[in-house]
Each structure stands twice: as structure tokens, then as C-alpha cells.
Design a protein around this motif. Structure first.
Motif, PDB file in Angstrom:
ATOM      1  N   ASN A 122      39.124  45.140  31.069  1.00  0.00           N
ATOM      2  CA  ASN A 122      38.191  44.318  30.274  1.00  0.00           C
ATOM      3  C   ASN A 122      38.856  43.531  29.146  1.00  0.00           C
ATOM      4  N   ILE A 144      41.282  40.063  28.516  1.00  0.00           N
ATOM      5  CA  ILE A 144      41.968  38.930  29.132  1.00  0.00           C
ATOM      6  C   ILE A 144      43.388  38.851  28.571  1.00  0.00           C
ATOM      7  N   THR A 173      37.929  36.467  36.621  1.00  0.00           N
ATOM      8  CA  THR A 173      38.388  35.205  36.023  1.00  0.00           C
ATOM      9  C   THR A 173      39.102  34.390  37.098  1.00  0.00           C
ATOM     10  N   ASP A 174      39.440  33.161  36.756  1.00  0.00           N
ATOM     11  CA  ASP A 174      40.248  32.300  37.621  1.00  0.00           C
ATOM     12  C   ASP A 174      41.607  32.101  36.950  1.00  0.00           C
ATOM     13  N   HIS A 178      38.051  44.056  35.625  1.00  0.00           N
ATOM     14  CA  HIS A 178      36.804  44.607  35.090  1.00  0.00           C
ATOM     15  C   HIS A 178      36.405  45.928  35.729  1.00  0.00           C
ATOM     16  N   PRO A 214      32.489  38.878  25.851  1.00  0.00           N
ATOM     17  CA  PRO A 214      32.878  37.461  25.835  1.00  0.00           C
ATOM     18  C   PRO A 214      31.695  36.550  26.153  1.00  0.00           C
ATOM     19  N   TRP A 215      30.616  37.116  26.706  1.00  0.00           N
ATOM     20  CA  TRP A 215      29.471  36.317  27.151  1.00  0.00           C
ATOM     21  C   TRP A 215      28.190  36.861  26.557  1.00  0.00           C
ATOM     22  N   ASN A 259      31.375  46.576  31.462  1.00  0.00           N
ATOM     23  CA  ASN A 259      32.539  45.696  31.607  1.00  0.00           C
ATOM     24  C   ASN A 259      32.173  44.268  31.198  1.00  0.00           C
ATOM     25  N   GLU A 273      30.713  42.085  32.628  1.00  0.00           N
ATOM     26  CA  GLU A 273      30.896  41.132  33.717  1.00  0.00           C
ATOM     27  C   GLU A 273      29.572  40.939  34.463  1.00  0.00           C
ATOM     28  N   HIS A 330      27.216  40.980  37.837  1.00  0.00           N
ATOM     29  CA  HIS A 330      27.086  41.669  39.117  1.00  0.00           C
ATOM     30  C   HIS A 330      25.679  41.488  39.683  1.00  0.00           C
ATOM     31  N   ARG A 352      23.764  29.953  37.746  1.00  0.00           N
ATOM     32  CA  ARG A 352      23.061  28.827  37.123  1.00  0.00           C
ATOM     33  C   ARG A 352      23.542  28.569  35.706  1.00  0.00           C
ATOM     34  N   ILE A 391      40.024  31.305  25.616  1.00  0.00           N
ATOM     35  CA  ILE A 391      40.648  31.777  26.858  1.00  0.00           C
ATOM     36  C   ILE A 391      39.606  32.115  27.918  1.00  0.00           C
ATOM     37  N   GLU A 392      38.574  32.853  27.519  1.00  0.00           N
ATOM     38  CA  GLU A 392      37.559  33.239  28.509  1.00  0.00           C
ATOM     39  C   GLU A 392      36.889  31.998  29.102  1.00  0.00           C
ATOM     40  N   PHE A 417      39.282  30.046  31.527  1.00  0.00           N
ATOM     41  CA  PHE A 417      39.622  30.667  32.810  1.00  0.00           C
ATOM     42  C   PHE A 417      38.413  31.324  33.462  1.00  0.00           C
ATOM     43  N   MET A 418      37.206  30.831  33.161  1.00  0.00           N
ATOM     44  CA  MET A 418      36.039  31.479  33.766  1.00  0.00           C
ATOM     45  C   MET A 418      35.930  31.103  35.241  1.00  0.00           C
ATOM     46  N   ARG A 419      35.413  32.045  35.998  1.00  0.00           N
ATOM     47  CA  ARG A 419      35.333  31.844  37.450  1.00  0.00           C
ATOM     48  C   ARG A 419      33.984  31.242  37.825  1.00  0.00           C
ATOM     49  N   SER A 420      33.940  30.677  39.030  1.00  0.00           N
ATOM     50  CA  SER A 420      32.669  30.237  39.606  1.00  0.00           C
ATOM     51  C   SER A 420      32.650  30.797  41.029  1.00  0.00           C
ATOM     52  N   GLU A 436      30.118  34.512  44.705  1.00  0.00           N
ATOM     53  CA  GLU A 436      29.964  35.917  44.294  1.00  0.00           C
ATOM     54  C   GLU A 436      29.007  36.051  43.113  1.00  0.00           C
TER      55      GLU A 436
END
Ligand SMILES: [Cu+2]
Lengths: 336, 427
Positions: free
Chosen positions: A252, A254, A289-290, A310, B125-126, B285, B287, B289, B307, B332-333, B336-339, B342
Motif C-alpha cells: 500500500n 507507492i 497502478t500503471d 495492494h 490516496p483517494w 488497502n 484500492e 474492488h 466512472r 505520484i498516485e 500513475f493511476m490505472r484505468s 478491472e
């Protein structure tokens, strides 16, 4: 006799195909329902979550009440185009045989409409909700506008609310099974089955042997220390190792990695194009993350930023190295 | 003794022995020593493993106590709403661990999602269930203008800071003198980029530099609210005391956990896979899910994180925007955030600390009891959209009861000093 059964079989099959085609633009494919809107395709799912939770329907709904229509895009273009969704009472009288032409003949659809979603772009998945207050036959109409040509593609799917039983379908199914069984027996299937079975037992032993070796392989994998170690590409030409800015590799949080890339004899590889992804194979998901390989630091070292984990457990990082238009992937196993 | 009598006695003894054996096995399972790897997980879940608050580079005043006190007053101030009846504390009630006990929030109107607790949220982070905000200060701005929550507009909100002497002084001390908004021709009573057409028009008619002046004060208002919320931290619970006892090898003190609670903890970090996502000292975490939560009556399945990404990128108050104090490289978060697919239908993992006091559960409060939550994860139904990441657990009724017994050991009063948990005394 054989000829008779073949004839009977093909008859049953053609009847079933006719039944399958009669869902308008929604066609069952295996366990899934597929809707075709011109050249666009999507998984089509219908739920009545308040009444039957996560049970999925393809078209005919058991009763009235809240109904969720879901289209999971197969053709990713659907995520970019406005989609319109309309439900009308079936005034064609054609039931499951209604087609787009029949709908066009109805003229003004407004008086027949029970639900209408004006064109909207949905990037992830298309969902609409309608609360059916009465049973009956309905037609769903889905349209998508092509972004370049402006052409509108449409799909029609007839369905009923308050499904009135299976009709003759179970009888057809039973007859088909019987017919196939008969055909199989008449063509000497039983004898073939006996012969196959003894062969399969011999084959299964081999699999058992391999399966018994599996724990050994797993142990060999687990014995590998995660740090100060290098991993080799499929071809054997490249070796990679990594260091993390935070040790041990944290949960958790980065952070960044430095990848050290060499040839098999340890010569640093400069100025290759690297990318890194990863995931948990046992959980079937990717990284949160990417990460991006942001710079070359010299001496075969590449900086990767935006790494985060995570979950604890077994991860696999995939580093793809591209040199001279050829790519190789190196897998770094990692247990957190 | 008759023959049948003897047979009966033998049978009885046999049954008794079997029952005794079963109970002994249960007892052993509950009291068995923790393995080294289990101990490592227990340590990682303990509050002692909670690091110092993470830096908030987008909010320079995040750790200013003066700013936090100003934020505290704003948090309880109902003048920050269109009808004078709603404050942040209306939904985030200190006495309910900063939740409201409702399935979905009620401010000026009816909100779409469940009120999350604010305790320990500064570590994420979110923010929001779908993570559509990337800082606590930026998050704090949105409810103020949400028609269902405070229902206000930023022009009216920042004016509160200029007319109230306390706020005006504190603002000057923390950020420098507040701009003069008294010219109603330049700064109308109500204006803001909100769904109210009159307020939107008034906002559009303002000069660009005046709008930016208002935006700057509005962002600073959020930064003080964030400084206050960073103070809200969880206190040590029965679970933490148990881990302390286990790690110190104080066998006598280990009795603070019943055998059910111990067995539940063992399930939590093992067979039930809860710790996959509910990990670390905050049991999250943070994150996203998808766990196949059904939509409540009257709504389509919530698309969640997938969304939120576009909103986050377009948000003028995000980490890389002009009102952020961070350099873009510090985001940073965000960077490098993902899309990707998933994320469809996914929501942020909530902390399990104070779980017992924060019902109902899930992003729309769909599930009202802890027992029903556990039944949901035991069953792991198919997701209506996207894919349920969880698998069916096949736990028995007694195991579910043990899990619940364990989860209720995570409740504790906040570690935060009491002076922060109520409206500040009048000046
Ligand atoms: Cu995982």
C-alpha cells in the motif's frame, strides 16, 4: 434405420436453430447472450435484482418489477458512440419473430413506449433500469450512431415479462437427447465407449504422475529468494534484477524500482525500450497502478516509477524489453 | 445390568467420547499457536504498524493546528449550507464515528451514496467511494456545492469567511488577508458552477480573474477542513490489545479474546481471505474492488471507479491543478493511476476499524447487518456489471459467527483528543 435417425436428428436441430434465431438481434452463444447492433456486439444481460438477485436472464423475464438491462461491450467502439434504448409494447403481433422492419411499420413509437433512454455515451458499460408494472410482450430497441459516417445501427429484441412457461421446448430437448442416444447406440457407440475408457485410464495415470510432481515444482519456486537475484528471458539472452526504493517491498505504498538489465554474460544493456506491468496470477488481477519506465540511468539501469502493491501474496512482474524491433518478456516472481 | 442396558451404556460413552473429541479439536483450533507468518500478519494489522500521517504535498497547511481549528469550526458550521440547516457534521457525526447510521446520506436532499467514516481517511490516496477526488481538501469542497448535501455555491460560501470576524482573522493568519468580496456587482450573492441555472449564469458573467479569486479562497476553505480531518485517527481496540499480548507472549492477557474471536481472527487472515483487501493497520488497502454488491431498489448497478477517472482528470481542484500546492511530479498516485475494465463496478475498500458502530454497510448502505455482509461474501454472487473479484468461501454458520465476533473487536474510541470531537467553544 441409420438414415431415419439422421433425418430425425437434423429435423430436431433445425427446429432448435429456428428457436434460437427467433430472439431478434439477441443470439445465445454458449452461456452468453450476444446482441448485434449492426457491426457492434455486446454481451446482453437482464437482471431483476430485487426479485432474483444475481440470476441472469437473456430475454424472457419471470415477472414484473425492477429490471436492469446490461450491455457489456465486446466491440469497444460502443464505448465511444451515443446509445439509445427504448422499450415498447409489442404491437406487431409477431412476438419473438418481430424484426426491425416490423417495428418501422409501426410509425410513431411514442404511444407504445414504456421506457426511453435518449442517446448517451457510456464509456464502461451500458445499464438502464425499468420497473415493469404489467406483464406482456415487449420489444427492446437499441440504436448506436457510427461516429464517422453518422449511420444509425439498430437492434430489436422481443421479450416477454411474466414468462408463461417453456411451452414445447422441454419436449423437443427430450426428443433430441433420445434421438442422439438412439443414433449413438445404433452406430456402435457403446463398444467405442468401452474401448476409449480403457485407453483413458492409461492416459490418466500419466497426468497423475505429473500432478504428483507439482508440489516439487512449487517448492522449487518458493525456494527462490526474491532479492539480489536475476531472472532470465525466454530466449536466455537477457537477465534482469531489480532494487526497490523501499525495502522490503512495501504494501500500500507507492514507490520506485530500478531494473538492472544485462546480457546473459552480465554486460549491461543500454537504451533498450522497457515497460513493466504485473499482477497476481492466483487472484487474476493486475497492479493497482500503471507503472512507467521513466528514465535510463546508465550502466543497464532503468528507473520505474509508480509501483504499488495492494495485497500480500504471490505477484508476477512482467518486464518487456524491446530492442531492434524485437520484444522479449522477463517474468519476475515476487512474494509480498 | 441387562444386555440392552450394557449396549446402551457403551453407545452413550461412545457418543460422549466423540462429542468430547470434537469439542477438544475445536478448542485446539481456537487456541493453537500462531505461526511465524500469521504473527507477521497480526503485527501488520496492529495500530502500532500505523506510520505517521502521509505528507499532503497539495496542501501546505495540512499540519497547521491553527488551520485545523478553523477547519473544525467550519466542519460544524451550518451557515455553510443553502438552508442554514446542514453542516459537515450533519452526516459525519462524531458520536457515530463520523457516519450517520443511514443507508444513504441526507443533507439538503437525498444523496446517492452511504456516508463513509472519516476516521483514518487521511491515509488514503483517494476519496469518496469511487475515488473521484485525490486529496482531502479537494474532497471537502464537493459536498458544499452538491444540491443533495449542503446545496450551496462557492460565492456564498467564501463570503461567510469574510463576514465572520473569527474566520476572517484566522484566514489572514493562515493564508494572508482574504480578498474583499463586498462589491456585489463583481461578486454577486450567489454564483458558482453548479446545477442551479441562475447561479451558473451569475458565475459565467463574472470576470475570469474574479472567479479565480473566489476559487482560491474556496480551495483554502477546503484545505482547513482537510487539516481538521487529518486529526481524526483510530484508537487502539480490543484487537490491538490482543496482538500486543500475543507478541509479548503474555499468555494470561491473551484471554481478552474469546475462543470465538480468536477463531474468527484466524479465519479473517486465512480461509476467509478478508485480509486480501482489508490489510494493514487500518484494515484497508484503499484500492478499488468489485465484490458483486447488488444495487438497491430503484438504481442501476453503480459503475464506481471506472466512472470516476474522467471526473478526476477534469477536476480543477485535483493534485496537478493550479490550486494545488504540489509540483506535478509530487502527484505520484495521480500520475500513475490505472484505468481499464478491472475497475468496472469497483468501490474503495473501507476501513474495518469501528465496523460495529458504522452500519449500514456498502456504498449505498444496501446491507444493514454485519451477519448479512458476511453471508454476502460467503456466497460471492455474480456481479451484474464487471466481475466479482471475490470467490465463494463455503464457511459454515459457526465460522461466520466467529468472524463476526472478531470483527466486533475493532471498535474503539478515537485516538483524537476530545477537544476536536465537538464544535469548538465560542470565541
Ligand atoms: Cu490479489
Amino acid at each position: 434405420m441409420n438414415t431415419f435417425y439422421k433425418l430425425f436428428l437434423s429435423m430436431c436441430l433445425s427446429l432448435q436453430v429456428a428457436a434460437a434465431l427467433a430472439h431478434g438481434s439477441v443470439v445465445p452463444e454458449g452461456d452468453l447472450c450476444i446482441i448485434r447492433i449492426g457491426f457492434y456486439t455486446a454481451h446482453f444481460k437482464v437482471y431483476q435484482p430485487q426479485a432474483s438477485r444475481d440470476r441472469e436472464f437473456c430475454e424472457d423475464l419471470p415477472g414484473t418489477g425492477e429490471t436492469v438491462f446490461v450491455m457489456d461491450y465486446i466491440h469497444k467502439g460502443l464505448a465511444l458512440v451515443p446509445i439509445e434504448f427504448r422499450i415498447i409494447r409489442d404491437a406487431t403481433g409477431l412476438g419473438r419473430y418481430a424484426a426491425l422492419d416490423d417495428v418501422l411499420k409501426l410509425g410513431d413509437l411514442e404511444p407504445l413506449t414504456v421506457f426511453h433512454q435518449s442517446p448517451v455515451i457510456e464509456t464502461g458499460v451500458f445499464t438502464v433500469l425499468h420497473n415493469f408494472t404489467e406483464t406482456g410482450a415487449f420489444l427492446g430497441l437499441v440504436s448506436a450512431r457510427h461516429p464517422d459516417t453518422g449511420e444509425i445501427y439498430s437492434a430489436v429484441f422481443p421479450f416477454s415479462v411474466g414468462f408463461r412457461g417453456w411451452g414445447m421446448l422441454p419436449l423437443f430437448a427430450a426428443l433430441t437427447v433420445l434421438a442422439q442416444l438412439g443414433y449413438w447406440l445404433f452406430t456402435g457407440g457403446f463398444a467405442r465407449w468401452q474401448a476409449k475408457r480403457s485407453a483413458a485410464v492409461a492416459g490418466a495415470n500419466k497426468y497423475t504422475q505429473i500432478l504428483m510432481l507439482l508440489p516439487l515444482f512449487l517448492l522449487m519456486g518458493a525456494a527462490q529468494a526474491p532479492d539480489l537475484q536475476s531472472w532470465t528471458s525466454q530466449s536466455g539472452a537477457l537477465k534482469i534484477s531489480f532494487t526497490s526504493t523501499v525495502n522490503p517491498v512495501p504494501l500500500n505504498e507507492i514507490h520506485s524500482w530500478t531494473l538492472h538489465l544485462t546480457t546473459s554474460n552480465g554486460t549491461p544493456v543500454a537504451n533498450a525500450k522497457l515497460s513493466m506491468s504485473g499482477g497476481m496470477p492466483m487472484h487474476n488481477h493486475g497492479l493497482p497502478t500503471d507503472p512507467v519506465v521513466t528514465s535510463y540511468l546508465g550502466n543497464g539501469d532503468y528507473r520505474v516509477e509508480g509501483v504499488r502493491f495492494h495485497m500480500q501474496g504471490a505477484w508476477e512482474m512482467l518486464v518487456t524489453v524491446t530492442q531492434n524491433n524485437a520484444s522479449e518478456t522477463i517474468i519476475i516472481p515476487l512474494t509480498l | 445390568m441387562s444386555r440392552t442396558g450394557k449396549q446402551g451404556l457403551v453407545l452413550l460413552l461412545l457418543v460422549a467420547a466423540m462429542a468430547g473429541g470434537f469439542m477438544w479439536r475445536q478448542h485446539l483450533a481456537a487456541t493453537a499457536q500462531w505461526t511465524a507468518s500469521e504473527l507477521a500478519i497480526l503485527r501488520s494489522l496492529s495500530l502500532h504498524s500505523l506510520p505517521a500521517l502521509p505528507a499532503a504535498p497539495s496542501n501546505l497547511i495540512a499540519d497547521s493546528v491553527q488551520a485545523a481549528r478553523m477547519g473544525q469550526r467550519l466542519f460544524f458550521d451550518k451557515r455553510l449550507s443553502v438552508n442554514g440547516a446542514v453542516a459537515c457534521a450533519t452526516c459525519h457525526q462524531p458520536e457515530h464515528r463520523f457516519t450517520d447510521g443511514l443507508p444513504t446520506a441526507r443533507g439538503v436532499g437525498a444523496s446517492a451514496r452511504n456516508t463513509p467514516s472519516l476516521v483514518g481517511v487521511a491515509y488514503s490516496p483517494w476519496f469518496y467511494w469511487d475515488g473521484r477526488k485525490d486529496s482531502q481538501w479537494s474532497q471537502a469542497l464537493a459536498p458544499l456545492e452538491d444540491p443533495a448535501e449542503h446545496g450551496g455555491n462557492r460565492m456564498r460560501l467564501v463570503r461567510v469567511l469574510t463576514v465572520d470576524a473569527y474566520y476572517r482573522e484566522q484566514y489572514a493568519a493562515v493564508f494572508g488577508a482574504i480578498p474583499d468580496f463586498s462589491d456585489l456587482a463583481r461578486f454577486p450573492a450567489d454564483a458558482g458552477p453548479v446545477p442551479n441555472p441562475a447561479w451558473q449564469t451569475a458565475w459565467d458573467n463574472m470576470r475570469e480573474e474574479d472567479r479565480q479569486l473566489v476559487n482560491r479562497v474556496f480551495a483554502n476553505l477546503g484545505k482547513t477542513l482537510a487539516a481538521f480531518q487529518r486529526q481524526l485517527l483510530p484508537g487502539a481496540a480490543r484487537f490491538d490489545a490482543y496482538v500486543d499480548a500475543v507478541l509479548a507472549k503474555e499468555a494470561a492477557k491473551e484471554n481478552i479474546f474469546t475462543s470465538d474471536q480468536r477463531a474468527g481472527l484466524r479465519l479473517f487472515i486465512g480461509k476467509a481471505h478478508c485480509v486480501d483487501c482489508h490489510n494493514g493497520p487500518l484494515f484497508t488497502n484503499n484500492e478499488f474492488h468489485n465484490t458483486g454488491i447488488l444495487p438497491p431498489a430503484g438504481s442501476v448497478p453503480d459503475q464506481g471507479r471506472s466512472r470516476a477517472l474522467a471526473k478526476l482528470r477534469a477536476d480543477p481542484f485535483n493534485c496537478v491543478g493550479v490550486f494545488s500546492d504540489a509540483k506535478p511530479a509530487q502527484c505520484i498516485e495521480f500520475n500513475f493511476m490505472r484505468s481499464g475494465p478491472e475497475l468496472l463496478g469497483s468501490m474503495r475498500t473501507p476501513s474495518l476499524r469501528n465496523l460495529g458502530g458504522t452500519a449500514p454497510y456498502m456504498h449505498k448502505g444496501q446491507i444493514s447487518t454485519l451477519a448479512a455482509v458476511l453471508a454476502h461474501y460467503n456466497e460471492a454472487p455474480l456481479a451484474l456489471i464487471g466481475h466479482n473479484e471475490a470467490n465463494p468461501l463455503g464457511l459454515g454458520a459457526s465460522e461466520l459467527r466467529q468472524l463476526q465476533a472478531f470483527l466486533l473487536t475493532l471498535d474503539a474510541p478515537l485516538a483524537t483528543e476530545a477537544s476536536w470531537l465537538a464544535p469548538p467553544a465560542a470565541e
